[in-house]
Structures are given as C-alpha cells and as structure tokens.
Design a protein around this motif. Structure first.
Motif, PDB file in Angstrom:
ATOM      1  N   VAL A  84       0.844  -1.194   0.000  1.00 28.94           N
ATOM      2  CA  VAL A  84       0.000   0.000   0.000  1.00 28.94           C
ATOM      3  C   VAL A  84       0.879   1.243   0.000  1.00 28.94           C
ATOM      4  N   TRP A  85       0.452   2.252  -0.721  1.00 32.24           N
ATOM      5  CA  TRP A  85       1.194   3.508  -0.872  1.00 32.24           C
ATOM      6  C   TRP A  85       0.433   4.626  -0.174  1.00 32.24           C
ATOM      7  N   ILE A  86       1.122   5.346   0.716  1.00 27.10           N
ATOM      8  CA  ILE A  86       0.540   6.521   1.372  1.00 27.10           C
ATOM      9  C   ILE A  86       1.178   7.754   0.749  1.00 27.10           C
ATOM     10  N   SER A  87       0.403   8.518  -0.006  1.00 27.67           N
ATOM     11  CA  SER A  87       0.947   9.690  -0.689  1.00 27.67           C
ATOM     12  C   SER A  87       1.251  10.800   0.308  1.00 27.67           C
ATOM     13  N   ILE A  88       1.929  11.830  -0.165  1.00 29.31           N
ATOM     14  CA  ILE A  88       2.282  12.958   0.700  1.00 29.31           C
ATOM     15  C   ILE A  88       1.047  13.592   1.316  1.00 29.31           C
ATOM     16  N   ASP A  89      -0.044  13.639   0.559  1.00 34.07           N
ATOM     17  CA  ASP A  89      -1.270  14.238   1.096  1.00 34.07           C
ATOM     18  C   ASP A  89      -2.169  13.222   1.791  1.00 34.07           C
ATOM     19  N   GLY A  90      -1.624  12.033   2.092  1.00 28.73           N
ATOM     20  CA  GLY A  90      -2.343  11.067   2.910  1.00 28.73           C
ATOM     21  C   GLY A  90      -3.292  10.143   2.178  1.00 28.73           C
ATOM     22  N   ILE A  91      -3.294  10.174   0.854  1.00 26.37           N
ATOM     23  CA  ILE A  91      -4.182   9.295   0.091  1.00 26.37           C
ATOM     24  C   ILE A  91      -3.615   7.876   0.066  1.00 26.37           C
ATOM     25  N   ILE A  92      -4.460   6.912   0.369  1.00 24.26           N
ATOM     26  CA  ILE A  92      -4.058   5.506   0.411  1.00 24.26           C
ATOM     27  C   ILE A  92      -4.426   4.843  -0.909  1.00 24.26           C
ATOM     28  N   SER A  93      -3.444   4.189  -1.541  1.00 23.49           N
ATOM     29  CA  SER A  93      -3.705   3.486  -2.795  1.00 23.49           C
ATOM     30  C   SER A  93      -2.862   2.220  -2.850  1.00 23.49           C
ATOM     31  N   LEU A  94      -3.182   1.370  -3.792  1.00 29.34           N
ATOM     32  CA  LEU A  94      -2.470   0.111  -3.938  1.00 29.34           C
ATOM     33  C   LEU A  94      -1.252   0.315  -4.836  1.00 29.34           C
ATOM     34  N   ALA A  95      -0.072  -0.056  -4.339  1.00 24.13           N
ATOM     35  CA  ALA A  95       1.149   0.026  -5.146  1.00 24.13           C
ATOM     36  C   ALA A  95       1.442  -1.309  -5.818  1.00 24.13           C
ATOM     37  N   ARG A  96       1.043  -2.381  -5.186  1.00 26.62           N
ATOM     38  CA  ARG A  96       1.168  -3.725  -5.769  1.00 26.62           C
ATOM     39  C   ARG A  96       0.098  -4.598  -5.131  1.00 26.62           C
ATOM     40  N   ARG A  97      -0.710  -5.239  -5.942  1.00 26.60           N
ATOM     41  CA  ARG A  97      -1.751  -6.090  -5.381  1.00 26.60           C
ATOM     42  C   ARG A  97      -1.147  -7.378  -4.836  1.00 26.60           C
ATOM     43  N   ALA A  98      -1.887  -8.033  -3.967  1.00 29.02           N
ATOM     44  CA  ALA A  98      -1.440  -9.319  -3.437  1.00 29.02           C
ATOM     45  C   ALA A  98      -1.431 -10.359  -4.547  1.00 29.02           C
ATOM     46  N   GLU A  99      -0.449 -11.237  -4.507  1.00 26.47           N
ATOM     47  CA  GLU A  99      -0.380 -12.300  -5.500  1.00 26.47           C
ATOM     48  C   GLU A  99      -1.432 -13.376  -5.221  1.00 26.47           C
ATOM     49  N   THR A 100      -1.783 -14.086  -6.263  1.00 23.12           N
ATOM     50  CA  THR A 100      -2.727 -15.198  -6.157  1.00 23.12           C
ATOM     51  C   THR A 100      -2.029 -16.473  -6.618  1.00 23.12           C
ATOM     52  N   PRO A 101      -2.598 -17.635  -6.301  1.00 22.07           N
ATOM     53  CA  PRO A 101      -2.009 -18.877  -6.820  1.00 22.07           C
ATOM     54  C   PRO A 101      -1.900 -18.870  -8.343  1.00 22.07           C
ATOM     55  N   GLU A 102      -2.855 -18.209  -9.009  1.00 21.05           N
ATOM     56  CA  GLU A 102      -2.817 -18.137 -10.472  1.00 21.05           C
ATOM     57  C   GLU A 102      -1.597 -17.356 -10.956  1.00 21.05           C
ATOM     58  N   ASP A 103      -1.219 -16.311 -10.207  1.00 19.48           N
ATOM     59  CA  ASP A 103      -0.015 -15.555 -10.566  1.00 19.48           C
ATOM     60  C   ASP A 103       1.220 -16.450 -10.520  1.00 19.48           C
ATOM     61  N   ILE A 104       1.264 -17.313  -9.534  1.00 18.87           N
ATOM     62  CA  ILE A 104       2.446 -18.149  -9.327  1.00 18.87           C
ATOM     63  C   ILE A 104       2.577 -19.197 -10.428  1.00 18.87           C
ATOM     64  N   THR A 105       1.453 -19.741 -10.870  1.00 11.47           N
ATOM     65  CA  THR A 105       1.503 -20.850 -11.832  1.00 11.47           C
ATOM     66  C   THR A 105       1.309 -20.409 -13.278  1.00 11.47           C
ATOM     67  N   ARG A 106       1.127 -19.113 -13.510  1.00  7.94           N
ATOM     68  CA  ARG A 106       0.810 -18.631 -14.855  1.00  7.94           C
ATOM     69  C   ARG A 106       1.892 -18.981 -15.878  1.00  7.94           C
ATOM     70  N   LEU A 107       3.137 -19.009 -15.457  1.00 11.21           N
ATOM     71  CA  LEU A 107       4.229 -19.286 -16.387  1.00 11.21           C
ATOM     72  C   LEU A 107       4.496 -20.777 -16.563  1.00 11.21           C
ATOM     73  N   ASP A 108       3.863 -21.601 -15.739  1.00  7.44           N
ATOM     74  CA  ASP A 108       4.090 -23.044 -15.830  1.00  7.44           C
ATOM     75  C   ASP A 108       3.391 -23.627 -17.058  1.00  7.44           C
ATOM     76  N   ILE A 109       3.962 -24.689 -17.583  1.00  3.68           N
ATOM     77  CA  ILE A 109       3.382 -25.388 -18.728  1.00  3.68           C
ATOM     78  C   ILE A 109       3.015 -26.794 -18.284  1.00  3.68           C
ATOM     79  N   SER A 110       1.764 -27.156 -18.422  1.00  6.67           N
ATOM     80  CA  SER A 110       1.308 -28.474 -17.977  1.00  6.67           C
ATOM     81  C   SER A 110       1.047 -29.377 -19.173  1.00  6.67           C
ATOM     82  N   GLY A 111       0.967 -30.674 -18.888  1.00  4.80           N
ATOM     83  CA  GLY A 111       0.673 -31.640 -19.933  1.00  4.80           C
ATOM     84  C   GLY A 111       1.894 -31.957 -20.773  1.00  4.80           C
ATOM     85  N   GLY A 112       1.739 -32.865 -21.704  1.00  3.45           N
ATOM     86  CA  GLY A 112       2.842 -33.243 -22.583  1.00  3.45           C
ATOM     87  C   GLY A 112       3.858 -34.109 -21.873  1.00  3.45           C
ATOM     88  N   ARG A 113       4.969 -34.305 -22.529  1.00  2.00           N
ATOM     89  CA  ARG A 113       6.031 -35.138 -21.965  1.00  2.00           C
ATOM     90  C   ARG A 113       7.242 -34.294 -21.611  1.00  2.00           C
TER      91      ARG A 113
END
Length: 426
Positions: free
Chosen positions: A397-426
């Motif tokens: 979370v990012w707190i700006s100079i004027d106190g505004i709260i915003s997301l700087a990076r969202r939380a990762e999900t299991p899908e984020d972790i496995t997105r680059l994996d390749i399944s199936g095949g040999r």
C-alpha cells in the motif's frame, strides 16, 4: 529521526481498515518519508562535494512507485542486471541517467546500454573484450568505466561472518590488473575509452576511514592513468554500502552511538576528491539504497497463535521469512499498536514450516491471537528479495504525501504463481 510509522501514527482502527481491504500481512510505504530521506542524502552529498550525483541502487527495492518517486526527485538509476536495466528504462529513465554495474552483462545487454548512452562500469576482461568486438562498427567510440578493487582496502573492512569477498569484483589495483585493463583500452583505441572508476567496497561498513582509503586508492590510480595513459576521469563512483547510525539494525554488532553521522562518511570522501589534481574535476557519485528506502516502509502482520516457552511467549505471525527476508538478519523494531500493559518477554516467529523462521526476542505487551504487530524499517531488501515460498507475496500500500491511500502492488494469487508453468505433454 522518526520512522514512517512514527510520523504517520496509524492507529489500530486505521490499520485494521487497511488489512480488511488489502489483506494481511501487508506492506505500507510512505511517499513523504521516501522523498525526505532522498533529500537528506542528496543535500549532504552536495555540501560535501558540489559536482556530485546520487544514483539510487535499484536492487534495494524496485517497486515501481519507489523508483518513479526517486526518479522525480532527481536520482539516477544504478542497476546490476539486464532485468533491472529494463525496469529503469520502462519507468522512463534515459540511458544517460543509468549506471550499469554488476559482474554479468550479456552481449545483448551491453549493446543496448551502449546504444542508449548508459554509463557501463566494466567488471572483467571478458566484458571489455566483448565491448571492443562490436565497438569497431560504431560511429562513436564507447566511453566506459572500470570497476576497481583494492586488497588493501578490503583488509580494512569488517568481515560479515558469511564468507563474503567484496574485492572479488572488478580489476585489482595492487596486482596491476586495473592498469593493464586501461592500457588495453588505449591499445585498442579509438574504439573504446576509459572515462571513470567505480570502487564499491563493502556492505554495512561503519568505519568512514575505509571509504576515505578507498577514495584515495581510486584517486591515486586515476592520477597515474592520466599521467601515463592520458585518460582523465570524468567521474569517481564510490558505490554504497556505508552504514548510517539511525539504521544500524544488526542483531549483534556495534552500538549505533559508535557510528559516525552521514556527513562524516560523505565529507571525508568529498575532501579527498576535492583535493585531487586533475585536468578537470571529476563528478563524485554515490549509490545509496538502504539509507533512502529502509525507513519508508512498515510491515503489518497479525498474531495467529501464542504459546508458552518457559519464561517467554512464542508469538507466531501470519507473515514469514520468505515475505520479510530481512527478519532474521536485521534488528527490526516491532510494536503492538493499541495494546497497553506490562511488557512480556516474547519470541516472534513466522508462519512458515522452517524452524529457523524466528525473528528474535522482543519485549512486547501481552498480545493475543488476532492482534496486530508493526515491523519497522522494512523498505530495503524485503520486497526485492521476497519469494512465494509456501505463500504468495502480500499487497503493498502507498501513502501519498497528502495522505491518500492506494495500492502500489496487489497481493499475488495462486494463479499468478503458476501462470508461467506449462502443464501436460512429456
């Protein structure tokens, strides 16, 4: 100097609201603190030596908002890989404002950096030969810097107890490798030319005399090169690695009171460079990381269980060593906001299945499962070194100079972790 948490003084209700929205654990970054710390360093360096520049060490924390903020403050980018170089270019850095260090640079990365006009500090002869091999076809001879090492200076540094060899990087001054490299560039001219020197020497070095000696070594070498080869240095890059008293968080080491101020570190080096005689004065560059970003970030984590461990309480939290890698190497300040009462000897431990995921002994009020702990000074080498071991990485979370709260990076999900994996095949 107050930390980001002490300045903002989030109360427990405000923290609970952020945890409800973004999840626990959570990192919170203060833009105000980030800008203030950069200003403190840049101003102190300017007072020490007028012709100077700050290059932020990207590896310390390459969260996009952090890097963009420091770019807007005037920092150059110091990178140590093609990956970091790509981040710097992606957020808008021009090549001329990037310093490319590191012991491994591919031919493709070197070609791109040279084409962009980046400053490249060459680490070894293999890099030098690679640059020379494709510099022949260029209309403009590339101007490069050399990473220097000094065995004499290395012997002055404090051993880290983990077998580190800071002098393994670059060209050694004492054994003649550095001068041979410069002469080699001269012999292969006009295709390549040496214009500067980089001499990063240590990590968490509390002795200013080490930095002064390193600066003297670089200056004496540069003067020899100008006399014998005819290359005058346009810059002396001292790297980073010094420790600042307010950030001395090692678990077992010197008391912070024994560490000189930032002005002493920078002033000693500035005096050496200012007193050197060259045909024109070189720029003095420093590459700070921890000093600028450490205090900007706090880590919020919940207690998930409390156990009796003899005379102490064992507090297991929902964060872990993989999320906060510095938990076992730094002495972070930990507090329990909104909870009063007598302090209890407590062991704070992470939620991973690793027995070594123990953050240390702390005096804390009697907390219960569900209570919040605030871990301070988490901006350096936490986000950039965290991993998805056992759990995905949390939101930032990012707190700006004027106190505004915003997301700087969202939380990762299991899908984020496995997105680059390749399944199936040999």
């Amino acid at each position: 100097m107050q930390s980001a948490y002490e300045k903002t003084q989030f109360n427990r209700q405000q923290i609970e609201k952020m945890l409800d929205e973004f999840g626990s654990p959570l990192f919170i970054v203060s833009e105000r603190d980030l800008r203030e710390r950069y200003g403190v360093f840049a101003d102190a360096l300017l007072r020490s030596y007028e012709h100077s520049a700050v290059a932020y060490s990207f590896k310390t924390n390459y969260l996009r908002k952090v890097c963009e903020t420091l770019k807007n403050e005037g920092a150059r980018a110091e990178v140590v890989s093609g990956f970091e170089y790509g981040i710097a270019r992606n957020i808008g850095y021009s090549g001329k404002d990037i310093i490319f260090n590191g012991p491994h640079k591919t031919e493709l990365e070197l070609r791109e950096a040279l084409a962009d006009g980046a400053t490249i500090n060459v680490d070894c002869m293999e890099e030098l030969e690679m640059i020379q091999s494709f510099a022949r076809s260029g209309a403009t001879p590339p101007h490069i810097g050399l990473r220097l090492s000094s065995s004499k200076v290395a012997r002055m540094t404090r051993p880290d107890g983990r077998g580190a060899l800071p002098h393994r990087f670059g060209f050694n001054i004492e054994n003649g490798d550095a001068l041979k490299a410069v002469r080699w560039t001269k012999e292969h001219g006009p295709h390549i030319r040496t214009i500067g020197y980089h001499i990063h020497i240590a990590v968490d070095e509390p002795n200013p005399a080490v930095f002064v000696r390193a600066a003297e070594s670089a200056i004496i070498f540069a003067q020899q090169v100008e006399r014998e080869v005819g290359y005058a240095p346009t810059y002396i890059d001292m790297g980073g690695g010094f420790v600042e008293a307010e950030l001395w968080e090692r678990k077992k080491d010197l008391a912070s009171a024994a560490i000189p101020s930032l002005e002493v570190f920078l002033g000693g080096v500035g005096a050496v460079v200012r007193g050197a005689r060259f045909s024109s004065p070189p720029m003095l560059i420093f590459e700070p990381g921890r000093f600028i970003v450490s205090r900007s970030t706090v880590h919020i984590t919940r207690v998930v269980s409390v156990k009796n461990m003899g005379t102490r309480k064992l507090l297991t939290v929902d964060s872990s060593l993989s999320i906060l890698p510095t938990a076992t190497t730094r002495r972070h300040k930990i507090s329990a906001p909104g909870i009063a009462g007598p302090l209890v000897k407590s062991i704070v431990a992470g939620a991973s299945c690793m027995a070594r995921d123990v953050w240390g002994d702390y005096d804390l009020p009697a907390v219960r499962a569900g209570d919040i702990l605030v871990v301070e000074n988490c901006g350096a080498y936490s986000l950039s070194r965290s991993s998805q071991f056992i759990t995905p990485r949390p939101a930032v979370v990012w707190i700006s100079i004027d106190g505004i709260i915003s997301l700087a990076r969202r939380a990762e999900t299991p899908e984020d972790i496995t997105r680059l994996d390749i399944s199936g095949g040999r």
